[in-house]
Structures are given as structure tokens and as C-alpha cells.
Design a protein around this motif. Structure first.
Motif, PDB file in Angstrom:
ATOM      1  N   UNK A 189       0.827  -1.204   0.000  1.00 19.12           N
ATOM      2  CA  UNK A 189       0.000   0.000   0.000  1.00 19.12           C
ATOM      3  C   UNK A 189       0.864   1.257   0.000  1.00 19.12           C
ATOM      4  N   UNK A 190       1.936   1.275   0.770  1.00 20.69           N
ATOM      5  CA  UNK A 190       2.821   2.441   0.804  1.00 20.69           C
ATOM      6  C   UNK A 190       3.495   2.651  -0.556  1.00 20.69           C
ATOM      7  N   UNK A 214       1.076  -7.510  -2.282  1.00 21.53           N
ATOM      8  CA  UNK A 214       0.553  -7.376  -0.906  1.00 21.53           C
ATOM      9  C   UNK A 214      -0.360  -6.170  -0.795  1.00 21.53           C
ATOM     10  N   UNK A 215      -1.260  -6.019  -1.751  1.00 18.38           N
ATOM     11  CA  UNK A 215      -2.160  -4.870  -1.773  1.00 18.38           C
ATOM     12  C   UNK A 215      -3.423  -5.204  -0.979  1.00 18.38           C
ATOM     13  N   UNK A 216      -3.771  -4.330  -0.046  1.00 22.38           N
ATOM     14  CA  UNK A 216      -4.955  -4.527   0.785  1.00 22.38           C
ATOM     15  C   UNK A 216      -6.050  -3.542   0.363  1.00 22.38           C
ATOM     16  N   UNK A 217      -7.065  -3.392   1.201  1.00 23.73           N
ATOM     17  CA  UNK A 217      -8.151  -2.452   0.909  1.00 23.73           C
ATOM     18  C   UNK A 217      -7.636  -1.025   0.784  1.00 23.73           C
ATOM     19  N   UNK A 218      -6.633  -0.686   1.574  1.00 25.83           N
ATOM     20  CA  UNK A 218      -6.070   0.667   1.516  1.00 25.83           C
ATOM     21  C   UNK A 218      -5.443   0.930   0.147  1.00 25.83           C
ATOM     22  N   UNK A 219      -4.685  -0.035  -0.350  1.00 23.32           N
ATOM     23  CA  UNK A 219      -4.078   0.115  -1.669  1.00 23.32           C
ATOM     24  C   UNK A 219      -5.115   0.176  -2.767  1.00 23.32           C
TER      25      UNK A 219
END
Length: 468
Positions: A189-190, A214-219
Motif C-alpha cells: 500500500x505504501x 501485498x495490496x490490501x483495501x487501503x491500496x
């Protein structure tokens, strides 16, 4: 030739001691690359034709390969036996021109990249595929510079945990890259937070593959924010990440209909100001997309471009508005009287200020440029005191397999498709969504309805229908 001189320079010291003369480069990659490796003291490399492409006799350079690999060097064992596998695979077109280069599984050092750039000088590659070659920040920057010089359109960096900062250059309008693949690159995400702003204004990238990261909901939310104003990207693959219903809902919102944020409202006002002032050769500098490096006066100054296109002249609009308006009227009347006159000789047209030289600027069409093509100036709807924008209908493919999407996420996508049907005049909209191996039951009614709706929108589906 320059390439020959450069190659000879790399061998100069050895040539003086042995009395040998370095042969000039031929411009054929399969011949020049092994030759340059030998001159630079690197192990000889096998250049082979990629399976499925036209074979050439010049590609059949069979020599032992002892390159380092990201996990394990050839000196540690297996160098000569792996020669057939660790080679440069060249892809050729129908006219025998070099179309692509594929390097897989061995370490690309700074020296190797430099040799590659020299051997490829003067060519234009469609594809550059560097799978798991141990790129770091420095070597990645070298690769991106070479890709720009070679006008690479498809750049594959799978298996390289690369930093985000150099990749921001790929998302600028100066880049030639149309397809970017970052599979298995530890994208987080960062990482995406550093790319979402350039992606939002990008006008060249058509396909982005972020699978197996490793992308989550934030990404997913960051990517959704980029898609609010991006009207170029056609395909986005997020297969094999950690995206759940919240991330899918954010993506679905920007694909359907969404309210403008405060920043977007402010930008829209500036664009409207551009539209009002951008007549008769004068153009207000765009805050986000200006090519003028000077930050001064971007919101209140006017750029006047001369006929030769050299530079710009800033004139403050806060002084003498009445006098300038009168001159504008006179200039417009004179222009109307000259329309019937076909001669474009000598003195040229009059500008707003009455001086000779500047002519109206003819802007080339661009997806996100100043004017009606910007989504902030198209089809806005007002509801309860807020401005709503029809969603992104340019994206046609969204891959979300192997994530954490439940029935709620499927419902969000289905609602987005239903809303898109109301705005078919703005773009084709989503034509393909992959949702296999998620948490939503494959037998659910909404998932079946989603697939049915997609099939009805897919032009290839109707093309396969039997004709009477």
C-alpha cells in the motif's frame, strides 16, 4: 560509426597490449551483444530466438554462460550446464526486426545493462521483459532510461522487488510505456501511495498488472482515487492480493458515479477559467498538467505562445482589463473580416494586444488536457448541493481473482455495472471482471447476474452470435 567507436573504446587498453583490433559493431543485436560482452571481460552469452518467433541463423550463438543469478552465482556451480536456460531470448517480427528482449533469472549488473544499452542503440523495442534479474534502485533507473531511449511499449519487471520512486517516471507523459507488469514485486500500500498521483494524470499507460503482491483495501482505495480522473487505463489486474469488500466498494464507486471532492471542485473552477480565457492564442497555465516549470502565476496569469512555439510570455490579467477587453473586440472584428482572405503572408494575424506575431494556439487532442476532454468538465450532475461525476467508463478489464471478496463486494460491482449502463455514451465500461477463488459463493444469484450482464455488454459475445 558511433557504436563502433564506443565498442572499440571499451577494448582500447586490451587492444594496445595484444595488438588486436576490435571489429566494428554491425547493428545486429545477436552479433553485437556477445562481442561487447567479450570486449568488456564478461562471460560470453547465448543469444537465442524466443520460442514461437522467427528464427535467424545469426541468433545461433552457442557458448557457455557463467553469469551471476539473483540467488546463486555460476561460480557456485551449474554455470555451463545452465547455458541453454540463462540466455538472452530475442523476439523477432515478421520482417526479421528485433521486437523484444527477454532476460530471465540471472543478475543484471550495472556493466551488463550498459553493454545491453550499447548493443541495442538505434533500435526500437516493443517488449522488454526482465524477469527476476535482481534489480535495485540504481540498476532499475538505468533500465528505465534505456527503455525510454528504445521507445519500449511493454515493460515487464516481474519478480523484482523494485522501489517505487524510479517507477514514477514510467507514469509521466514523457514515457513510451503502454503496458507495465509488476507481478510478484512486493508491491504494498505504501508503494502505491507514491504512484497514485502520477497515475491519476497519466495519458499513456493502457494496462497495469499488479498481480501476486501485498495490496490490501487501503491500496485498492489509492488505485480507486487514481481512476477518478484517469481516462486512459484500459486494464487493471489485481489478482492474488488481499483486497476485501471495502477495497472493492471503493473501486466500484469510481466506476459508477461519485461526488467531487473539495480539491476536485477547486480544480474544476480553474479549468473553467482556462476554458473561458483559452481563446485567440491565449491559454491559462494548468495547475496539474502545465509543461511550464515556473510555478509563478499559475492561477492568475495568461500564457501567450508565439508562432514559432518558443517559450511563453506571461501577462498579468489584473491590470488594464477594460482596455484589453476593447482591444479584444477590435481584434475579433478584424479576424472576422480576414476570414475570407486566404493569404497567410507577411505580417500575420493580430493578437489580443494588437501586436503582430502571435497566432491562436491549436491544441492537439489529449485525454486529460485542458478543455472539454477533461472529465471534470463533462456531464456533471448536481444533487442536494453537491456535484456528481459519471464514473470511469474507460476501464474495460478488472481482475480480482484470488482475493478476499465476499457477496457484499460482488453486490458493489453489480450496482456499478447497472449505473454504467446509464452512461454508455461516455465509454464502453467494464466488459470483463474475474472473481474466481474469492470468498463469495460461485453459485450466488448476484454473481450469476454479474456475469450475465457482462456477457450482454461484451461486443465479442455478440460477434459470435449466428447470423441469419
Amino acid at each position: 560509426n558511433t557504436m563502433g567507436k564506443k565498442a572499440s573504446g571499451g577494448k582500447k587498453g586490451q587492444g594496445e597490449s595484444t595488438g588486436e583490433v576490435c571489429p566494428a559493431l554491425t547493428g545486429v543485436f545477436a552479433h553485437d551483444f556477445p562481442l561487447l560482452c567479450e570486449q568488456e571481460g564478461l562471460p560470453t552469452v547465448a543469444v537465442r530466438s524466443l520460442p514461437g518467433t522467427d528464427d535467424q541463423s545469426s541468433c545461433k550463438v552457442t557458448s557457455s554462460l557463467k553469469f551471476e543469478r539473483p540467488q546463486h552465482t555460476a561460480e557456485e556451480g551449474g554455470g555451463a550446464t545452465l547455458a541453454a536456460r540463462y540466455a538472452v531470448l530475442a523476439e523477432y517480427g515478421t520482417s526479421q526486426e528485433l521486437r523484444g528482449l527477454h532476460i530471465r533469472g540471472w543478475l543484471l549488473s550495472e556493466k551488463v545493462i550498459s553493454v545491453l544499452s550499447t548493443a541495442l542503440a538505434g533500435t526500437q523495442l516493443h517488449t522488454l521483459n526482465l524477469w527476476h534479474v535482481g534489480l535495485d534502485a540504481h540498476t532499475l533507473t538505468m533500465v528505465l532510461q534505456a527503455a525510454q531511449q528504445l521507445s519500449v511499449r511493454r515493460l515487464v519487471l516481474d519478480g523484482n522487488p523494485v522501489p517505487a520512486e524510479p517507477l514514477a517516471e514510467v507514469l509521466t507523459d514523457k514515457s513510451s510505456v503502454e503496458q507495465l507488469s509488476l507481478k510478484c514485486c512486493r508491491v504494498s500500500d505504501s508503494f502505491l501511495s507514491k504512484l497514485c498521483k502520477p497515475l491519476s494524470s497519466n495519458r499513456t499507460l493502457l494496462a497495469l498488472d499488479l498481480s501476486c503482491n501485498s495490496i490490501s483495501d487501503e491500496g485498492a482505495g489509492l488505485l480507486a482515487s487514481s481512476l477518478r480522473l484517469n481516462r486512459t487505463l484500459l486494464s487493471l489486474s489485481l489478482t492474488g492480493n488481499r483486497i476485501g469488500d471495502r477495497g472493492v466498494a471503493q473501486l466500484a464507486e469510481v466506476l459508477s458515479r461519485f461526488p467531487l471532492s473539495h480539491e476536485e471542485v477547486v480544480l474544476r473552477r480553474k479549468l473553467l477559467s482556462v476554458q473561458r480565457r483559452g481563446e485567440d492564442g491565449q491559454l491559462l497555465v494548468d495547475v496539474d498538467h502545465s509543461r511550464d516549470p515556473s510555478p509563478k502565476g499559475r492561477s492568475s496569469s495568461v500564457v501567450s505562445l508565439d508562432k514559432s512555439g518558443k517559450g511563453s510570455k506571461l501577462e498579468k490579467s489584473s491590470k488594464g482589463k477594460k482596455a484589453e477587453a476593447k482591444k479584444e473586440e477590435r481584434g475579433k472584428k478584424e479576424e472576422k473580416s480576414k476570414k475570407s482572405d486566404s493569404g497567410k503572408r507577411g505580417k500575420g494575424k493580430e493578437s489580443r494586444t494588437g501586436k503582430k506575431g502571435p497566432e491562436p494556439v491549436v491544441e492537439s487532442p489529449r485525454p486529460e488536457g485542458v478543455g472539454g476532454s477533461n472529465p471534470l468538465l463533462q456531464g456533471l450532475e448536481e444533487e442536494q448541493g453537491r456535484l456528481f461525476l459519471p464514473g470511469n467508463t474507460v476501464l474495460v478489464h478488472l481482475a480480482l481473482s484470488y482475493n478476499r471478496v465476499t457477496a457484499a463486494g460482488v453486490h458493489s460491482l453489480l450496482e456499478a455495472l447497472r449505473v454504467q449502463q446509464q452512461y454508455q455514451h461516455t465509454g464502453p465500461g467494464l466488459l470483463r471482471i474475474t472473481l474466481q477463488h474469492n470468498l463469495a459463493p460461485q453459485s450466488s444469484a448476484e454473481l450469476s447476474e454479474l456475469q450475465r450482464l457482462l456477457q450482454s455488454r461484451d461486443p465479442t459475445s455478440t460477434a459470435r452470435a449466428p447470423t441469419p
